[in-house]
Motif scaffolding. Sequence first.
Motif, mmCIF file in Angstrom:
data_model
loop_
_atom_site.group_PDB
_atom_site.id
_atom_site.type_symbol
_atom_site.label_atom_id
_atom_site.label_comp_id
_atom_site.label_asym_id
_atom_site.label_seq_id
_atom_site.Cartn_x
_atom_site.Cartn_y
_atom_site.Cartn_z
ATOM 1 N N SER A 129 57.775 124.393 29.753
ATOM 2 C CA SER A 129 58.731 125.106 30.606
ATOM 3 C C SER A 129 57.975 125.967 31.616
ATOM 4 O O SER A 129 56.939 126.558 31.308
ATOM 5 N N GLY A 130 58.492 125.982 32.816
ATOM 6 C CA GLY A 130 57.877 126.794 33.866
ATOM 7 C C GLY A 130 56.806 126.081 34.650
ATOM 8 O O GLY A 130 56.265 126.645 35.609
ATOM 9 N N VAL A 131 56.457 124.844 34.279
ATOM 10 C CA VAL A 131 55.449 124.077 35.011
ATOM 11 C C VAL A 131 56.156 122.979 35.788
ATOM 12 O O VAL A 131 56.866 122.148 35.209
ATOM 13 N N ASP A 132 55.980 122.960 37.091
ATOM 14 C CA ASP A 132 56.631 121.974 37.948
ATOM 15 C C ASP A 132 55.578 121.137 38.663
ATOM 16 O O ASP A 132 54.439 121.571 38.881
#
Length: 493
Positions: A129-132
């Motif tokens: 989560s939080g990594v794009d």
Amino acid sequence: SDCEMNWHRYVSLLPFILLSVAQAFQPLSIRQVMRSRSHQAYHGYQMTYASRTEEEFETREANRAQPRTGLAQSLLNFALSSPLWKYVLVPQARANIVKTAESNGVRWNEALEWIKVQGPWDGQDKMPSGVDYPEYYLKPFHAYEEGNINWGAAWEQELAGRAVGARNFPEYGPNGEDAFRSAFDEALDELGSVVPQDSTIVDLGCGTGTSTRRLAERYSQAKNIIGIDLSPNMVVVGKRLLELAPKGVDEGGPWVTTIQPDDRIELKIGDAASTGLPDSSADVVNIGLVVHELPTAASITLCEEAHRILKPGGQLWLTEMDFDSPAFAAQRSNPLLFSLIRSTEPFLDEYADGCADLRAYIAETYQDVKICAATGRHYALIATKPIESRNDVADASQMDNIIDDRRFDADGSYAVADTHLKTWETKKNDSNTYMLYVVGLVEKERRVADACASIQLLQRLPALPVLDGSVDFKKEIISSLSAFGRFYDNETW
């Protein structure tokens, strides 16, 4: 049906026709260069050279890869973005790298079938989560439509690495990658690489961990070796390989190389441009063969992140393709040949044109920046994070902005000979290699007066149908040379 087949055949040639036209119209030079007898200025930084005269400097400049614009670049971009290119050249590029591997003793197909069944893989490629994904990362890479975000790319990453090594050092066959990576190791040592006791090494863009494992193997004094890659597929496969610790085929195992488990290694899914690691926490940041796959702005951001996480006095290690080398410059000057690489490397042109900007940032941000040739077409660079930041230095001019460039000899020639296969080759010709070994040995030992005598000697030697570096091969040459009154033992070989 014959007419239909011929129509498809002619249409498939369109990209090559466009590239031929592009080559005819390519400008000789469009880069304006500031010249000096002892240095060259790029975007506010200075680069020192081994060559000191204007003539030597101009010899070096003539070898540089020149940016392409106008008609040549437009036609190339059109061809590479067309559906025809996707269905014609990309499959050919993939087939060529597989053929190179198999021709040089790398058992690509066997290893691929083995790793495929070492899962389970489904459902393991979840992003934290939080990594794009940055937009550039979603482009096709390396003949994979999904780029690095797929299992095929992850399964084959280390197989492709062995093939690339074999292309750069074909004399070593399936062990070419070991020679290739050793060349970078030696270049970094030459530049003054330092790994303190109980240190932390961060490997950005680690893929499945080939470079990370090599760092752990080389630097036993390091406490932690952290590999970070944006592809969850790559990291999952890399972790699985560490768990399995397979033997290489040369030791009777199923994989292309032997893998040693190491508790100091941690492979993490994450954006190398935003690692989440604490400030000033790493002693060394390694970026190996990564930035040629990025837009220039992303490469600079990567080096900014490296600067943030490095301790004062810590080192950035950057190893990459060198488009200032005559080999790559010549290849890039030919749009048809360059397209074979560019077809699977979407940012390669931007990388080649942006190298000066990347080095400008490094020179402005780091200190004691040094660069040297590692192979005949690759360089190694070391830069040190200053003990004091520029904001803390009262006189910013005290920061030198100098790059010590050792890539070229005084006569302007590249410091390391190019051993890379030609674009169309998949294996070093056996008879040619045999000739080079024998003639080179005779010349080095000065057993004959000149090259003509060497050739006469070679013509009298027995033909050798197989060249594989085996003991039999060595004995064959020893036996041949001993007939002319000179015996070479195995130690000499």
